[in-house]
Scaffold this motif. Structure first.
Motif, PDB file in Angstrom:
ATOM      1  N   LEU A 141      25.928  30.969  35.484  1.00 24.97           N
ATOM      2  CA  LEU A 141      26.735  29.754  35.424  1.00 24.97           C
ATOM      3  C   LEU A 141      27.358  29.476  36.789  1.00 24.97           C
ATOM      4  O   LEU A 141      27.925  30.375  37.407  1.00 24.97           O
ATOM      5  CB  LEU A 141      27.863  29.893  34.392  1.00 24.97           C
ATOM      6  N   ASP A 142      27.239  28.223  37.242  1.00 20.87           N
ATOM      7  CA  ASP A 142      27.959  27.771  38.433  1.00 20.87           C
ATOM      8  C   ASP A 142      27.740  28.672  39.651  1.00 20.87           C
ATOM      9  O   ASP A 142      28.655  28.899  40.441  1.00 20.87           O
ATOM     10  CB  ASP A 142      29.465  27.667  38.133  1.00 20.87           C
ATOM     11  N   GLY A 143      26.533  29.196  39.813  1.00 15.42           N
ATOM     12  CA  GLY A 143      26.229  29.996  40.986  1.00 15.42           C
ATOM     13  C   GLY A 143      26.910  31.338  41.047  1.00 15.42           C
ATOM     14  O   GLY A 143      27.068  31.915  42.131  1.00 15.42           O
ATOM     15  N   ALA A 144      27.278  31.895  39.889  1.00 17.82           N
ATOM     16  CA  ALA A 144      28.002  33.169  39.868  1.00 17.82           C
ATOM     17  C   ALA A 144      27.167  34.297  40.473  1.00 17.82           C
ATOM     18  O   ALA A 144      27.677  35.119  41.240  1.00 17.82           O
ATOM     19  CB  ALA A 144      28.423  33.515  38.441  1.00 17.82           C
ATOM     20  N   ARG A 145      25.880  34.361  40.118  1.00 15.20           N
ATOM     21  CA  ARG A 145      25.051  35.449  40.634  1.00 15.20           C
ATOM     22  C   ARG A 145      24.941  35.382  42.148  1.00 15.20           C
ATOM     23  O   ARG A 145      25.060  36.397  42.842  1.00 15.20           O
ATOM     24  CB  ARG A 145      23.660  35.427  39.997  1.00 15.20           C
ATOM     25  N   ARG A 146      24.734  34.185  42.667  1.00  9.96           N
ATOM     26  CA  ARG A 146      24.627  34.024  44.114  1.00  9.96           C
ATOM     27  C   ARG A 146      25.921  34.434  44.805  1.00  9.96           C
ATOM     28  O   ARG A 146      25.915  35.083  45.862  1.00  9.96           O
ATOM     29  CB  ARG A 146      24.279  32.576  44.457  1.00  9.96           C
ATOM     30  N   LEU A 201      40.301  43.658  38.418  1.00  9.46           N
ATOM     31  CA  LEU A 201      39.129  42.790  38.338  1.00  9.46           C
ATOM     32  C   LEU A 201      39.301  41.769  37.221  1.00  9.46           C
ATOM     33  O   LEU A 201      38.917  40.598  37.366  1.00  9.46           O
ATOM     34  CB  LEU A 201      37.866  43.620  38.090  1.00  9.46           C
ATOM     35  N   ALA A 202      39.873  42.198  36.101  1.00 13.95           N
ATOM     36  CA  ALA A 202      40.048  41.309  34.953  1.00 13.95           C
ATOM     37  C   ALA A 202      40.934  40.116  35.277  1.00 13.95           C
ATOM     38  O   ALA A 202      40.764  39.039  34.701  1.00 13.95           O
ATOM     39  CB  ALA A 202      40.620  42.083  33.771  1.00 13.95           C
ATOM     40  N   GLU A 203      41.853  40.271  36.203  1.00 15.63           N
ATOM     41  CA  GLU A 203      42.755  39.177  36.566  1.00 15.63           C
ATOM     42  C   GLU A 203      42.005  37.973  37.128  1.00 15.63           C
ATOM     43  O   GLU A 203      42.496  36.849  37.090  1.00 15.63           O
ATOM     44  CB  GLU A 203      43.787  39.667  37.577  1.00 15.63           C
ATOM     45  N   ARG A 204      40.798  38.191  37.628  1.00 12.53           N
ATOM     46  CA  ARG A 204      40.015  37.095  38.197  1.00 12.53           C
ATOM     47  C   ARG A 204      39.517  36.126  37.133  1.00 12.53           C
ATOM     48  O   ARG A 204      38.983  35.055  37.452  1.00 12.53           O
ATOM     49  CB  ARG A 204      38.824  37.651  38.978  1.00 12.53           C
ATOM     50  N   PHE A 205      39.681  36.486  35.874  1.00 10.13           N
ATOM     51  CA  PHE A 205      39.179  35.639  34.794  1.00 10.13           C
ATOM     52  C   PHE A 205      39.876  34.291  34.734  1.00 10.13           C
ATOM     53  O   PHE A 205      39.319  33.323  34.214  1.00 10.13           O
ATOM     54  CB  PHE A 205      39.320  36.372  33.463  1.00 10.13           C
ATOM     55  N   GLY A 235      33.737  35.719  40.333  1.00 10.89           N
ATOM     56  CA  GLY A 235      34.902  36.513  39.960  1.00 10.89           C
ATOM     57  C   GLY A 235      35.152  36.499  38.473  1.00 10.89           C
ATOM     58  O   GLY A 235      35.528  37.523  37.883  1.00 10.89           O
ATOM     59  N   ARG A 236      34.918  35.353  37.818  1.00 14.06           N
ATOM     60  CA  ARG A 236      35.115  35.279  36.361  1.00 14.06           C
ATOM     61  C   ARG A 236      34.099  36.157  35.629  1.00 14.06           C
ATOM     62  O   ARG A 236      34.437  36.831  34.657  1.00 14.06           O
ATOM     63  CB  ARG A 236      35.011  33.831  35.880  1.00 14.06           C
ATOM     64  N   SER A 237      32.844  36.142  36.088  1.00 15.02           N
ATOM     65  CA  SER A 237      31.835  36.990  35.444  1.00 15.02           C
ATOM     66  C   SER A 237      32.186  38.462  35.609  1.00 15.02           C
ATOM     67  O   SER A 237      32.118  39.250  34.650  1.00 15.02           O
ATOM     68  CB  SER A 237      30.451  36.712  36.047  1.00 15.02           C
ATOM     69  N   LEU A 238      32.573  38.840  36.806  1.00 12.63           N
ATOM     70  CA  LEU A 238      32.951  40.230  37.064  1.00 12.63           C
ATOM     71  C   LEU A 238      34.157  40.620  36.221  1.00 12.63           C
ATOM     72  O   LEU A 238      34.240  41.729  35.684  1.00 12.63           O
ATOM     73  CB  LEU A 238      33.265  40.400  38.552  1.00 12.63           C
ATOM     74  N   ALA A 239      35.098  39.685  36.076  1.00 17.53           N
ATOM     75  CA  ALA A 239      36.302  39.941  35.285  1.00 17.53           C
ATOM     76  C   ALA A 239      35.963  40.173  33.824  1.00 17.53           C
ATOM     77  O   ALA A 239      36.497  41.092  33.186  1.00 17.53           O
ATOM     78  CB  ALA A 239      37.259  38.762  35.417  1.00 17.53           C
ATOM     79  N   LEU A 240      35.066  39.361  33.272  1.00 20.71           N
ATOM     80  CA  LEU A 240      34.705  39.526  31.861  1.00 20.71           C
ATOM     81  C   LEU A 240      33.978  40.849  31.644  1.00 20.71           C
ATOM     82  O   LEU A 240      34.212  41.549  30.652  1.00 20.71           O
ATOM     83  CB  LEU A 240      33.844  38.353  31.404  1.00 20.71           C
ATOM     84  N   ALA A 241      33.105  41.222  32.586  1.00 20.35           N
ATOM     85  CA  ALA A 241      32.431  42.510  32.467  1.00 20.35           C
ATOM     86  C   ALA A 241      33.439  43.654  32.509  1.00 20.35           C
ATOM     87  O   ALA A 241      33.307  44.640  31.771  1.00 20.35           O
ATOM     88  CB  ALA A 241      31.402  42.667  33.591  1.00 20.35           C
ATOM     89  N   ALA A 242      34.460  43.536  33.350  1.00 22.46           N
ATOM     90  CA  ALA A 242      35.502  44.571  33.427  1.00 22.46           C
ATOM     91  C   ALA A 242      36.300  44.637  32.132  1.00 22.46           C
ATOM     92  O   ALA A 242      36.613  45.733  31.634  1.00 22.46           O
ATOM     93  CB  ALA A 242      36.423  44.296  34.610  1.00 22.46           C
ATOM     94  N   MET A 243      36.632  43.476  31.548  1.00 24.60           N
ATOM     95  CA  MET A 243      37.348  43.464  30.273  1.00 24.60           C
ATOM     96  C   MET A 243      36.505  44.089  29.164  1.00 24.60           C
ATOM     97  O   MET A 243      37.017  44.822  28.319  1.00 24.60           O
ATOM     98  CB  MET A 243      37.733  42.032  29.903  1.00 24.60           C
ATOM     99  N   ASN A 244      35.217  43.803  29.206  1.00 22.40           N
ATOM    100  CA  ASN A 244      34.330  44.372  28.191  1.00 22.40           C
ATOM    101  C   ASN A 244      34.192  45.881  28.362  1.00 22.40           C
ATOM    102  O   ASN A 244      34.080  46.625  27.378  1.00 22.40           O
ATOM    103  CB  ASN A 244      32.971  43.686  28.256  1.00 22.40           C
ATOM    104  N   ALA A 245      34.211  46.359  29.608  1.00 28.00           N
ATOM    105  CA  ALA A 245      34.176  47.807  29.848  1.00 28.00           C
ATOM    106  C   ALA A 245      35.458  48.471  29.347  1.00 28.00           C
ATOM    107  O   ALA A 245      35.411  49.556  28.753  1.00 28.00           O
ATOM    108  CB  ALA A 245      33.978  48.083  31.334  1.00 28.00           C
ATOM    109  N   LEU A 246      36.593  47.841  29.572  1.00 27.14           N
ATOM    110  CA  LEU A 246      37.861  48.371  29.065  1.00 27.14           C
ATOM    111  C   LEU A 246      37.858  48.419  27.538  1.00 27.14           C
ATOM    112  O   LEU A 246      38.360  49.376  26.936  1.00 27.14           O
ATOM    113  CB  LEU A 246      39.022  47.515  29.558  1.00 27.14           C
ATOM    114  N   THR A 247      37.287  47.402  26.924  1.00 25.30           N
ATOM    115  CA  THR A 247      37.211  47.373  25.465  1.00 25.30           C
ATOM    116  C   THR A 247      36.339  48.516  24.951  1.00 25.30           C
ATOM    117  O   THR A 247      36.692  49.186  23.968  1.00 25.30           O
ATOM    118  CB  THR A 247      36.643  46.027  24.982  1.00 25.30           C
ATOM    119  N   ARG A 248      35.229  48.755  25.620  1.00 22.78           N
ATOM    120  CA  ARG A 248      34.370  49.868  25.209  1.00 22.78           C
ATOM    121  C   ARG A 248      35.103  51.202  25.373  1.00 22.78           C
ATOM    122  O   ARG A 248      34.981  52.109  24.534  1.00 22.78           O
ATOM    123  CB  ARG A 248      33.081  49.855  26.034  1.00 22.78           C
TER     124      ARG A 248
END
Length: 279
Positions: free
Chosen positions: A59-64, A82-86, A93-106
């Protein structure tokens, strides 16, 4: 960003604080291209204990944007930072933040000894009924086939005007208000990243089911359930090493993950899990 984004960031900070969560061990940013049906559209954050979270990056060039950074430099970072970037405006930064939140949840779920039920397919717990109209936000090919085989009409919400059509049993529309006539709605979890989920839930108030699907849907579901989501379905990482190796090559994840389904009624709640994990 929405109130939902702020709630999720606050929950990430609480999980990290109350569990003394481990730091980030490594971050995966997928390469361009990849094999057919590859999963090069997700980044991953792994904590030092192996807890791994995923998030969409197309989304919106996040990977690039993420590929312009050095993932190795994030080793040792605090996941809650990292989650604060959400709540920011940077798509990477939002993608990285969501992945970090999901890791914390796990990390929380493993500490509490809780695992959601395995799902037999990517459709989670959806039970289609003949005569229903199913709403779809995001394109789920297996679900289209299943719905048509079951005699269920489809309303697909699209962003591309050239895809709009209306034929017997299928409507492709740009108008989210069309979700109001759907008995069930299946929604891509990328709506967490673009901030559209709350508005979509408003359009689908009459639906008896609103299911959020996709590997990005690994955060605590409490604020989602409170807003009308009835279930989530995502990817449970079974073998982080295999996941990182395959995703780095743009390959399918295979048995490195399994699909899960989490119903509203089965979720113990963040409070209960935090108490159990802290013992």
């Amino acid at each position: 960003m929405s109130g939902l984004a702020e709630e999720l960031v606050a929950m990430a900070a609480r999980m990290a604080r109350e569990l003394s969560a481990p730091a980030v061990a490594r971050v995966l940013v997928p390469p361009e291209g990849g094999e057919p049906d590859h999963h090069g559209s997700f980044c991953a954050v792994q904590l030092a204990d192996g807890s791994t979270g995923l998030a969409y990056v197309l989304l919106d060039g996040a990977r690039r944007a993420l590929q312009g950074q050095d993932p190795a430099a994030l080793a040792g970072a605090r996941p809650e930072a990292l989650a604060e970037r959400f709540t920011g405006t940077d798509s990477g930064g939002r993608s990285l933040a969501l992945a970090a939140m999901n890791a914390l949840t796990r990390h929380l779920l493993d500490r509490a000894g809780y695992a959601p039920e395995p799902a037999s397919s990517s459709l989670g717990s959806l039970a289609l009924r003949r005569g229903d109209r199913l709403g779809m936000v995001g394109f789920f090919p297996p679900l289209v086939r299943q719905a048509r085989d079951a005699g269920v009409d489809l309303t697909v919400l699209e962003l591309k005007e050239e895809l709009v059509q209306r034929v017997p049993g299928l409507e492709v529309t740009l108008d989210p208000a069309r979700l109001a006539g759907c008995a069930e709605v299946v929604c891509t979890s990328t709506t967490l990243l673009n901030g559209s989920l709350e508005a979509l839930l408003g359009h689908a108030r009459g639906a008896r089911e609103f299911i959020l699907l996709g590997p990005s849907a690994g955060c605590p579901p409490d604020p989602l359930l409170a807003r009308g989501v009835t279930a989530t379905g995502g990817a449970w990482v079974v073998d982080p090493d295999a996941l990182f190796a395959r995703a780095a090559r743009g390959e399918r994840w295979g048995d490195a993950t399994r699909k899960f389904s989490l119903r509203h009624a089965a979720w113990p709640g963040l409070e209960a899990l935090l108490r159990k994990a802290a013992r």
